[in-house]
Each structure stands twice: as structure tokens, then as C-alpha cells.
Design a protein around this motif. Structure first.
Motif, mmCIF file in Angstrom:
data_model
loop_
_atom_site.group_PDB
_atom_site.id
_atom_site.type_symbol
_atom_site.label_atom_id
_atom_site.label_comp_id
_atom_site.label_asym_id
_atom_site.label_seq_id
_atom_site.Cartn_x
_atom_site.Cartn_y
_atom_site.Cartn_z
ATOM 1 N N GLY A 95 -3.712 18.401 -7.035
ATOM 2 C CA GLY A 95 -3.637 16.932 -7.221
ATOM 3 C C GLY A 95 -2.549 16.452 -7.272
ATOM 4 O O GLY A 95 -2.276 15.250 -6.672
ATOM 5 N N ALA A 96 -1.409 16.878 -7.679
ATOM 6 C CA ALA A 96 0.117 16.496 -7.714
ATOM 7 C C ALA A 96 0.421 16.431 -6.251
ATOM 8 O O ALA A 96 0.930 15.407 -5.705
ATOM 9 N N GLY A 97 -0.139 17.150 -5.234
ATOM 10 C CA GLY A 97 0.412 17.157 -3.840
ATOM 11 C C GLY A 97 -0.416 16.209 -3.299
ATOM 12 O O GLY A 97 0.110 15.407 -2.469
ATOM 13 N N ALA A 98 -1.700 15.724 -3.679
ATOM 14 C CA ALA A 98 -2.550 14.729 -3.096
ATOM 15 C C ALA A 98 -1.659 13.414 -3.665
ATOM 16 O O ALA A 98 -1.678 12.414 -2.727
ATOM 17 N N LEU A 99 -1.148 13.293 -4.844
ATOM 18 C CA LEU A 99 -0.650 12.003 -5.216
ATOM 19 C C LEU A 99 0.757 11.766 -4.416
ATOM 20 O O LEU A 99 1.047 10.761 -4.069
ATOM 21 N N ALA A 100 1.486 12.806 -4.281
ATOM 22 C CA ALA A 100 2.821 12.913 -3.424
ATOM 23 C C ALA A 100 2.657 12.566 -2.058
ATOM 24 O O ALA A 100 3.316 11.714 -1.423
ATOM 25 N N ALA A 101 1.537 12.976 -1.626
ATOM 26 C CA ALA A 101 1.156 12.609 0.081
ATOM 27 C C ALA A 101 0.708 11.319 -0.027
ATOM 28 O O ALA A 101 1.049 10.287 0.830
ATOM 29 N N SER A 102 -0.073 10.961 -1.014
ATOM 30 C CA SER A 102 -0.553 9.487 -1.101
ATOM 31 C C SER A 102 0.709 8.371 -1.078
ATOM 32 O O SER A 102 0.870 7.366 -0.406
ATOM 33 N N ALA A 103 1.797 8.781 -1.777
ATOM 34 C CA ALA A 103 3.042 7.799 -2.061
ATOM 35 C C ALA A 103 3.502 8.038 -0.916
ATOM 36 O O ALA A 103 4.154 6.950 -0.337
ATOM 37 N N ALA A 104 3.865 9.178 -0.151
ATOM 38 C CA ALA A 104 4.559 9.228 0.998
ATOM 39 C C ALA A 104 3.802 8.395 2.059
ATOM 40 O O ALA A 104 4.541 7.868 3.028
ATOM 41 N N GLY A 105 2.457 8.319 2.234
ATOM 42 C CA GLY A 105 1.805 7.593 3.218
ATOM 43 C C GLY A 105 2.024 6.260 2.868
ATOM 44 O O GLY A 105 2.033 5.390 4.117
ATOM 45 N N VAL A 106 2.057 5.670 1.544
ATOM 46 C CA VAL A 106 2.501 4.289 1.581
ATOM 47 C C VAL A 106 3.873 3.845 2.035
ATOM 48 O O VAL A 106 3.961 2.900 2.429
ATOM 49 N N TRP A 107 4.664 4.757 1.508
ATOM 50 C CA TRP A 107 6.231 4.545 2.033
ATOM 51 C C TRP A 107 6.134 4.457 3.454
ATOM 52 O O TRP A 107 6.894 3.702 3.922
ATOM 53 N N LEU A 108 5.392 5.394 4.410
ATOM 54 C CA LEU A 108 5.386 5.315 5.767
ATOM 55 C C LEU A 108 4.752 4.124 6.356
ATOM 56 O O LEU A 108 5.306 3.616 7.338
ATOM 57 N N VAL A 109 3.771 3.603 5.874
ATOM 58 C CA VAL A 109 2.937 2.440 6.173
ATOM 59 C C VAL A 109 3.912 1.167 5.943
ATOM 60 O O VAL A 109 4.344 0.374 7.124
ATOM 61 N N ARG A 110 4.710 1.266 4.960
ATOM 62 C CA ARG A 110 5.829 0.062 4.852
ATOM 63 C C ARG A 110 6.963 0.148 5.868
ATOM 64 O O ARG A 110 7.595 -0.813 6.202
ATOM 65 N N HIS A 111 7.088 1.317 6.468
ATOM 66 C CA HIS A 111 8.338 1.247 7.434
ATOM 67 C C HIS A 111 7.655 1.458 8.702
ATOM 68 O O HIS A 111 8.595 1.754 9.728
ATOM 69 N N SER A 112 6.567 1.485 9.231
ATOM 70 C CA SER A 112 5.961 1.494 10.204
ATOM 71 C C SER A 112 5.518 0.273 10.814
ATOM 72 O O SER A 112 6.025 -0.764 10.412
ATOM 73 N N ALA A 113 5.096 0.213 12.419
ATOM 74 C CA ALA A 113 4.799 -0.900 13.161
ATOM 75 C C ALA A 113 3.823 -1.585 12.251
ATOM 76 O O ALA A 113 3.585 -2.843 12.592
ATOM 77 N N LEU A 114 3.095 -1.184 11.555
ATOM 78 C CA LEU A 114 1.814 -1.697 11.088
ATOM 79 C C LEU A 114 2.427 -2.875 10.044
ATOM 80 O O LEU A 114 1.738 -4.011 9.737
ATOM 81 N N ALA A 115 3.480 -2.588 9.121
ATOM 82 C CA ALA A 115 4.141 -3.613 8.542
ATOM 83 C C ALA A 115 5.556 -4.530 9.124
ATOM 84 O O ALA A 115 6.005 -5.033 8.403
ATOM 85 N N GLY A 116 5.166 -4.363 10.338
ATOM 86 C CA GLY A 116 6.283 -5.120 11.310
ATOM 87 C C GLY A 116 7.663 -4.346 11.263
ATOM 88 O O GLY A 116 8.462 -5.225 11.476
#
Length: 595
Positions: A298-319
Motif C-alpha cells: 500500500g505504501a508503495g502504491a501511494l509512492a507510485a501514485s505520487a511519482a505518477g502525478v509528479w511525472l505528469v506535471r513534468h511531461s508533455a501532457l502538462a506542456g
């Protein structure tokens, strides 16, 4: 709510069990047979040679029914062994959990059985806390004691299920022994009728209500009046023609049609029990790896979710082009690191090692040069011998080089007696120059031999350079072999040898308990001991077979295991067999520790 076994397919949305998977109703290889194949073949040959009392077709039909009956008994024994194996596995797990401190039991029951068990335990704890606050009955047990109570409850109920299955396994083996004995006496119809009636009776004894454990970490409150969960096993009702088969200990000779109906009923009961065992034992199943570590996952899933949000913010999806830029920088850094710290140093070291061999001339000293110096030395020695008028065994042109050198050294020793006069008017200077030529020739010969040694060792340096790659390839092949190597539940090597001996020790322990309780134990207890012994012998049969076949000791070992499985052999004789097996077979002896 009680659940009827025959109704399982409809409740689960499965097809009817009367069709059944062929694998369930067919004897599987590797299991210890109730009726050995050689005994069955000899019995069938004997039955075929017997004169037919009636029509030949009826004899063939009865023989076919006998074979089906033997297969049904084999399948019943195998299904009971599988159920016993799963029950014993669960029982060993919960007995192990019952040991240790109370805090470890509470942590396991609350935090290591998955999020559902954790939620149920928290809800139950809150409910009881509210009940106590509202004036309810006070708790008599602490949380740790209640966790221990839940574990002990599972152990007790699994032990009851195991004993019940073991008693029926002993009954099935007894049915097989009686079937063979009566069929050998020529009473085939009577033997088959009695065996099927006893088999149906043994399967019917597995019916009843099996209590189930609580899902909550907290056991039932001491003052609770709510009924505990249970699982009801009830087989399909028997037809009237089958109920009257057994009367006052004597079995009626059923007709062929009734025998076929009894076989079909026994198969249906076996399919129902096969479908039931998974549902009966499911509440006792030990938690899996993911359930034990659900908090970490569960802790790993939360960490992966936070990492996914961080990646989306710095990806082309967010410009943003941060990911592309960081990726290029990472690739450049990896390539630079590989070039500067791996490829270039290895290439440089390899060039330094092999440049001596690749850049040096073909040979330091040529053989033709050595031959010329050798001929020159020979002419010098011959001329010196002729001028000194020394006596030789043969003329100087035919004399050996060593004889000529002896003449030179004798003249040299004589000239050294008066060195000053010899240098001015003697042969001392000439002798010294000839010895220098000899020394030059010896040095060239030594250099040629050294060159040959270096050339012969080039292949060794090449192998040394390729040694890391060869070691890596060997490690990969070994890992692939270990990954694809078939393994049983006992493992391999010393571990498997130790566990095989533990199985034999377990069989010996069951025999000792049976002898201890002999005379004061009831018939039911004796049947349970016999069934537990049969279960251990079944496991030992499967564990030792591959190793014993490889060591050419399987025939004798198989005979001893079948003797342990015979229900008409006394416990004392079986105990003597187990003691002999410790030292008689290589697959059961102790492996000496390496020095």
C-alpha cells in the motif's frame, strides 16, 4: 447458513458436476496405489481363467465393473490424500503461528492477513468498545489473548477435519484390501457389492456440519450467544435400491445395473467432495505474500501514485519538456560514463597487455643467424686446434665441438699461468675472443627458446582475457538450469534428504502413538492413527520415488512402503520396517557434512 455440496455448481454458475473433469475421476500417476498394478493384473488374469458360471457376456461386464470399482477406490484415496495434504499444510502453519509472544500473534491476526481482515478487526474492536461504554459486559480477555484464541480455534478445527479425513482414508484402504481378498476367492460380485456399499458409507460419513473460524481478529466474546459460522456438507440422497445393500453385516449381491448405479453415485460423491474441499478449507488458508505485506504494498502504491502525478506535471501532457530534456541528459551521462569508465579503460588495458605480442617482430633471433654464428665458432675452434697441434681422437674437421672446446680450455688454463707473457706472445687473447663467440651463441640460443615460450603462451593470455565472459556465460547457464529444473515440495539435495527422513520419523511417531494407545484406544482412534500413517506413507512414496529409481533401490523400497500401507499388518511389525528403512536405503540415510 448450511450449504449443500450438490448445490455448489448452481450457486457458483458452473456446469453440472455429473460431467466432471476427467482428471478428477482418473487415477493420477505418482500416487501410492491402494491396489498395486501387479496385484490387479494377476487378479484379472485369474478371473479371466475362471470358468463362467453363467453367460460369457455377463462375466466380461462384471470384470469391467470390477476394474471401474478399483479405479473408483483409487480416486477416492487420492482425493482424500490431496485434501489431507492441504489440511496438514494449513495446520502446520497455524501451529507455527501459535508459538511465540502474544504481540506477534496480535500483529499477525490484525496486520498480516490483508486489508479486509484488518477492517473487520477494527470494526469489531470499535463495536465492543461502544458496547462496554454503554454498560455492556466487560471483556474477559485481552486483545493478545483473543488473537491466540483465534489461532488455537483454527488449529483445533483443522485437527478435527484432518482426523475425520484420515479415518475415511484408512477405511478406503481397508475397502481395497477386502475387495482384492474376496475377488481372489472367486466371489467377484459379492466383493464388488460390498466394496461399493462400504465406499458409499465411508463417503457418507464425511457429511455433517463443520464449524468455521471467525473472520475477525477478535474471537467470539465469552458471553456471546450468536451462533458461530459453519459449513454443511451433505451428499445427494441415495436411491432405495442402494440403501438396502448392507444387512446385518452381510452384503447382498447387487445386480449389474445396481452396481453401475452405485459406481455412478460414488463418482458423483467424489466430484461433490472435490468441489467442497476448497470451500471448506478456504477460511483456514494462510495469507499469501501480498496479504502479509499489504501495508508495504500500500505504501508503495501511494509512492507510485505520487511519482505518477509528479511525472505528469513534468511531461508533455502538462506542456512541459522537462522529461525529454532530463532523458537526453541521462542518456548522455550514461554514454559518457560507459565510454570513460568502462570501454576506454578496458581497451587501454587490453592494448597494453597484448601490444608486446602484436607489435614485436616475428622473432627476436633468426635461426639462420644462429646457424651462421655456430659455423663461425666451429671454424675458429678447428683453426685453434690445428695451430696448437693438439691431439684429438679424430681429425679436426670430423671432431666434436665439445672435444674442440676441451682443447681450447686446456690451452686457456695453461696460458693463464703466465698471463702477461701469454697476452703479448701467446694464445690467451685468441682464446678469450673464441669464448666470447661461444657466449654470444649461447645467448642467441636462449633468446630463441624464450621467444618460442612466449609464442606458445599467447593462447593462455587470450583465454585469460576471455575468462570473465566465460564465467558470466557459465553463471547464466547455471541460473537457467536451476530455474528450469523441476523441483518438488521437498526441494533438492541435503534439504530433500533431511525432509525425507523427517517424513519417515513422522511415520515412526504415528506408530509409537498407536502402540502407546493400543488396548485403551477406541476403534475410531485406531482408524485415525491408521489414516494418518497412510497419509505420511503416501507423501513418503511420492518423495522418495525419483531418488530411489535413480539409485536402483525402488523395487525394495516400494515393497516396504506398500507393507506400511497394509491395514492388516500390525503396528509393531510396521515399526520394525521403519527402523530398517533408516539404514537400508540410500535416499533415507544421513548425508555426511562436507569437511
Amino acid at each position: 447458513m448450511p450449504l449443500r455440496v450438490g448445490a455448489l455448481p448452481g450457486l457458483l454458475g458452473l456446469p453440472g458436476l455429473h460431467a466432471g473433469p476427467p482428471a478428477v475421476l482418473a487415477p493420477q500417476p505418482g500416487f501410492m496405489p491402494v491396489v498395486p498394478p501387479e496385484t490387479r493384473a494377476a487378479l484379472l488374469a485369474k478371473l479371466a481363467a475362471m470358468p463362467a458360471a453363467g453367460q460369457e457376456d455377463e462375466k466380461k461386464q462384471l470384470t469391467a465393473l470390477f476394474e471401474d470399482g478399483v479405479r473408483t477406490v483409487e480416486v477416492a484415496a487420492q482425493l482424500l490424500v490431496k485434501a489431507l495434504r492441504k489440511t496438514d499444510k494449513y495446520l502446520r502453519f497455524w501451529r507455527q503461528r501459535a508459538q511465540g509472544e502474544g504481540s506477534s500473534k496480535l500483529r499477525f491476526m490484525l496486520l498480516e492477513r490483508g486489508p479486509w481482515a484488518f477492517g473487520v478487526g477494527v470494526v469489531e474492536y470499535v463495536r465492543r468498545a461502544v458496547r462496554r461504554g454503554g454498560g455492556g459486559a466487560a471483556e474477559e480477555l485481552s486483545l493478545e489473548q483473543q488473537a491466540l484464541q483465534g489461532i488455537v480455534q483454527r488449529c483445533e478445527r483443522l485437527t478435527a477435519i484432518r482426523d475425520r479425513l484420515a479415518a475415511q482414508l484408512a477405511q478406503v484402504h481397508a475397502i481395497g484390501a477386502r475387495l482384492v481378498a474376496q475377488a481372489s476367492a472367486g466371489e467377484l460380485r459379492r466383493a464388488l457389492s460390498g466394496a461399493l456399499a462400504d465406499l458409499l458409507d465411508a463417503l457418507e460419513r464425511l457429511q455433517g456440519e463443520y464449524p468455521q473460524p471467525q473472520d475477525s481478529v477478535l474471537g467470539r466474546p465469552p458471553a456471546s450467544s450468536s451462533p458461530s459460522p459453519s459449513f454443511q456438507v451433505s451428499l445427494r440422497p441415495r436411491s432405495a435400491s442402494l440403501k438396502g445393500g448392507q444387512v446385518t453385516g452381510r452384503v447382498m449381491e447387487w445386480r449389474s445395473a445396481v452396481l453401475q448405479k452405485a459406481l455412478a453415485c460414488a463418482r458423483q460423491d467424489l466430484l461433490d467432495l472435490h468441489a467442497c474441499m476448497g470451500h471448506l478449507l478456504r477460511p483456514y488458508r494462510p495469507p499469501g505474500h501480498r496479504e502479509r505485506l499489504w501495508l508495504r504494498y500500500g505504501a508503495g502504491a501511494l509512492a507510485a501514485s505520487a511519482a505518477g502525478v509528479w511525472l505528469v506535471r513534468h511531461s508533455a501532457l502538462a506542456g512541459s519538456d522537462d522529461l525529454e530534456r532530463w532523458g537526453r541528459q541521462l542518456a548522455d551521462s550514461v554514454a559518457t560514463f560507459y565510454k570513460e569508465h568502462v570501454r576506454d579503460p578496458v581497451t587501454s588495458i587490453g592494448g597494453e597487455i597484448f601490444s608486446t605480442f602484436h607489435e614485436r617482430p616475428r622473432s627476436i633471433v633468426e635461426p639462420a643467424e644462429i646457424k651462421a654464428n655456430e659455423d663461425s665458432l666451429r671454424r675458429m675452434l678447428e683453426a685453434f686446434s690445428q695451430d696448437s697441434k693438439a691431439e684429438l681422437p679424430t681429425p679436426p674437421p670430423q671432431a666434436k665441438t665439445q672435444d674442440l672446446m676441451d682443447v681450447l680450455m686446456k690451452k686457456y688454463e695453461a696460458e693463464l699461468l703466465h698471463p702477461m707473457r701469454s697476452i703479448l706472445s701467446g694464445e690467451l687473447a685468441r682464446a678469450l675472443l673464441i669464448q666470447i663467440q661461444k657466449l654470444k651463441l649461447d645467448v642467441q640460443v636462449a633468446m630463441l627458446e624464450l621467444d618460442q615460450v612466449l609464442r606458445s603462451n599467447e593462447i593462455n593470455f587470450g583465454v585469460m582475457a576471455a575468462l570473465p565472459a566465460l564465467l558470466l556465460a557459465a553463471a547464466v547457464l547455471y541460473a537457467l538450469r536451476q530455474a528450469t529444473r523441476p523441483k518438488d515440495e521437498l526441494g533438492t539435495g541435503r534439504v530433500a534428504q533431511t525432509r525425507r527422513r523427517q517424513l519417515l520419523a513422522e511415520a515412526e511417531g504415528v506408530l509409537l502413538e498407536a502402540l502407546r494407545d493400543e488396548g485403551r484406544d477406541a476403534q475410531g482412534g485406531s482408524g485415525v492413527r491408521q489414516g494418518l500413517l497412510l497419509f505420511v506413507v503416501h507423501r513418503l512414496y511420492q518423495a522418495v520415488q525419483p531418488h530411489a529409481v535413480k539409485n536402483d533401490e525402488w523395487n525394495n523400497l516400494r515393497g516396504d512402503l506398500l507393507a506400511l500401507a497394509q491395514v492388516d499388518v500390525g503396528f509393531r511389525h510396521k515399526l520394525r520396517i521403519t527402523k530398517r528403512m533408516y539404514v537400508a536405503y540410500d535416499c533415507l540415510t544421513t548425508i555426511p557434512l562436507p569437511l
